[in-house]
Design an enzyme around this catalytic site. Structure first.
Site, PDB file in Angstrom:
ATOM      1  N   TRP A   1       0.873  -1.197  -0.021  1.00 55.17           N
ATOM      2  CA  TRP A   1       0.071   0.266   0.034  1.00 55.17           C
ATOM      3  C   TRP A   1       0.771   1.167  -0.136  1.00 55.17           C
ATOM      4  O   TRP A   1       0.383   2.136  -0.638  1.00 55.17           O
ATOM      5  CB  TRP A   1      -1.148  -0.007   1.111  1.00 55.17           C
TER       6      TRP A   1
ATOM      7  N   ASP B   1      -1.804   6.465   6.418  1.00 54.03           N
ATOM      8  CA  ASP B   1      -2.774   5.711   5.841  1.00 54.03           C
ATOM      9  C   ASP B   1      -3.027   4.594   7.164  1.00 54.03           C
ATOM     10  O   ASP B   1      -2.224   3.920   7.407  1.00 54.03           O
ATOM     11  CB  ASP B   1      -2.303   4.910   4.633  1.00 54.03           C
TER      12      ASP B   1
ATOM     13  N   LYS C   1     -12.579  -2.083   7.174  1.00 53.85           N
ATOM     14  CA  LYS C   1     -12.313  -2.808   7.955  1.00 53.85           C
ATOM     15  C   LYS C   1     -12.582  -2.683   9.625  1.00 53.85           C
ATOM     16  O   LYS C   1     -13.444  -3.560   9.997  1.00 53.85           O
ATOM     17  CB  LYS C   1     -10.424  -2.745   8.186  1.00 53.85           C
TER      18      LYS C   1
HETATM   19  C1  PLP Z   1      -3.641  -0.087   4.247  1.00 51.58           C
HETATM   20  C2  PLP Z   1      -4.502  -0.154   3.069  1.00 51.58           C
HETATM   21  N1  PLP Z   1      -4.390   0.972   2.380  1.00 51.58           N
HETATM   22  C3  PLP Z   1      -5.109   1.298   1.300  1.00 51.58           C
HETATM   23  C4  PLP Z   1      -5.989   0.021   1.106  1.00 51.58           C
HETATM   24  C5  PLP Z   1      -6.933   0.382  -0.160  1.00 51.58           C
HETATM   25  O1  PLP Z   1      -8.069   0.800   0.194  1.00 51.58           O
HETATM   26  P1  PLP Z   1      -9.393   0.877  -0.788  1.00 51.58           P
HETATM   27  O2  PLP Z   1      -9.872  -0.378  -1.489  1.00 51.58           O
HETATM   28  O3  PLP Z   1     -10.428   1.687   0.028  1.00 51.58           O
HETATM   29  O4  PLP Z   1      -8.922   1.876  -1.989  1.00 51.58           O
HETATM   30  C6  PLP Z   1      -6.215  -0.963   1.715  1.00 51.58           C
HETATM   31  C7  PLP Z   1      -7.177  -2.054   1.224  1.00 51.58           C
HETATM   32  O5  PLP Z   1      -7.110  -3.096   1.892  1.00 51.58           O
HETATM   33  C8  PLP Z   1      -5.241  -1.234   2.792  1.00 51.58           C
HETATM   34  O6  PLP Z   1      -5.198  -2.431   3.520  1.00 51.58           O
END
Ligand code: PLP
Length: 365
Positions: free
Chosen positions: A106, A176, A200
């Site tokens: 991520w 994040d 989550k």
């Molecule tokens: C730490 C983290 N950041 C970003 C995301 C991406 O999130 P989204 O699917 O809401 O765009 C996730 C998705 O699992 C994640 O675990």
């Protein structure tokens, strides 16, 4: 007659388990929301009935996370992934750089997106050791005049989590927190911006929470589309356009549930106990189960491990599925096994899984 509800052991990484009491309340209110004769999904987002839901959700989040008055809470759309672009669009001003701490997939996605907008660099990275750890706070290198420093507080795929955050002085710290927001108390004042997809610990997918320090709003770039400016949403209490009303209602109910069970201190204690069950299963297995994360970087939300042969791992995953454990496969990018033990995953589900781990080892040693 009330039918016995079947609930599975849900270890999905997101969307993931929701508290049963929240689902039951939503079910009870689905057709006639608090005497309106309409579902919450059918209310106008400009109605006072909906506005109460919206504002209560904002206030509950402020209260639970002790968010200081100089921050705004926003409910946006586009997932955490859109934040990967909105952050550099708004804050990566020309002539400035932004540092990214690389701790997994991520962070990589956030970094690649930011590269499209300006000058970004790796402030630290644990990629060389397969993202098994979080860098020490003093290993992070950034410039005092950077636009911001970005990190991922919990790495959903690799199963690592920050415990101490760097003190970045005047450099805005952006995190994040998609996969560990609301899992423990945090000091919001250390951060200039926190963002998280809701799916989550906060509620269903479709809502993205952004907690942003007000002074940052004033420093943002202006030459970007209206919907992608944080200030648009801040000025309009996240009602500039139609918000994801049902998701925000559910999020508010999840926050009420967190409050009812004792708030973030109680949640954190419970999360530690749940994760310990699985980590103990790994640590006492004499190498039968191999944890991915270094012990000092272990995530309490996503517990990742392998078995010592591919064949055994395949059997383990198959048997786990047969026993009714859902979501145990690791992320498709790295494989292996992963238990996501978010707030709403009951202690008993983790206990049942740890017993399964012990039994599987006995049967296969
Ligand atoms: C730490 C983290 N950041 C970003 C995301 C991406 O999130 P989204 O699917 O809401 O765009 C996730 C998705 O699992 C994640 O675990």
């Amino acid at each position: 007659m009330k039918l016995q509800t079947h609930r599975t052991y849900n270890f999905n990484a997101g969307p993931s388990a929701l508290p049963i009491s929240v689902l039951e309340k939503a079910q009870a209110e689905l057709i006639d929301f608090r005497g309106t004769g309409m579902s919450v999904m059918e209310l106008s987002h400009r109605s006072s009935a909906y506005e109460t839901v919206h504002n209560q959700a904002i206030n509950s989040l402020k209260e639970l996370l002790s968010i200081p008055d100089n921050y705004e809470v926003l409910f946006l759309q586009g997932g955490a992934s859109l934040q990967f672009s909105m952050i550099p669009m708004n804050f990566l001003r020309s002539g400035k750089k932004a540092g990214y701490v690389m701790t997994g997939s991520w962070s990589e996605k956030a970094f690649s997106e930011a590269k499209l907008f300006g000058d970004v660099y790796h402030a630290a990275s644990t990629k060389e050791s397969s993202y098994r750890s979080i860098p020490k706070v003093d290993e992070i290198e950034f410039n005092p005049d950077d636009a911001y420093l970005h990190l991922t507080s919990n790495n959903t795929i690799y199963g690592t989590q920050w415990t101490d955050f760097p003190d970045t002085g005047d450099v805005p710290l952006i995190a994040d927190m998609s996969s560990d927001i609301l899992s423990k108390p945090i000091d919001v004042s250390k951060f200039a911006l926190i963002y998280a997809g809701a799916q989550k610990n906060l509620g269903p997918s479709g809502v993205t929470v952004v907690i942003i320090r007000k002074d940052l709003l004033e420093q943002a770039n202006t030459n970007i589309p209206t919907m992608l400016k944080y200030s648009t949403h801040a000025k309009n209490n996240s009602l500039y356009n139609t918000p994801p009303t049902f998701g925000i209602y559910m999020l508010g109910e999840v926050l009420n549930w967190v409050r009812e069970i004792g708030g973030l201190t109680a949640i954190a204690e419970q999360n530690e106990k749940k994760a310990k069950l699985i980590y103990d299963g790994i640590d006492t297995s004499n190498g039968f189960y191999i944890g991915h994360s270094e012990p000092d970087s272990r995530s309490l939300m996503n517990i990742t491990f392998n078995l010592n042969s591919k064949e055994l791992e395949k059997n383990f995953l198959e048997q786990a599925k047969q026993e009714g454990f859902v979501g145990v496969n690791g992320h498709r990018s790295i494989g292996g096994c992963r238990i996501s033990a978010y707030n709403a995953v009951p202690f008993d589900a983790c206990k049942a899984f740890s017993e399964f781990m012990i039994q599987f080892q006995k049967d296969n040693s």
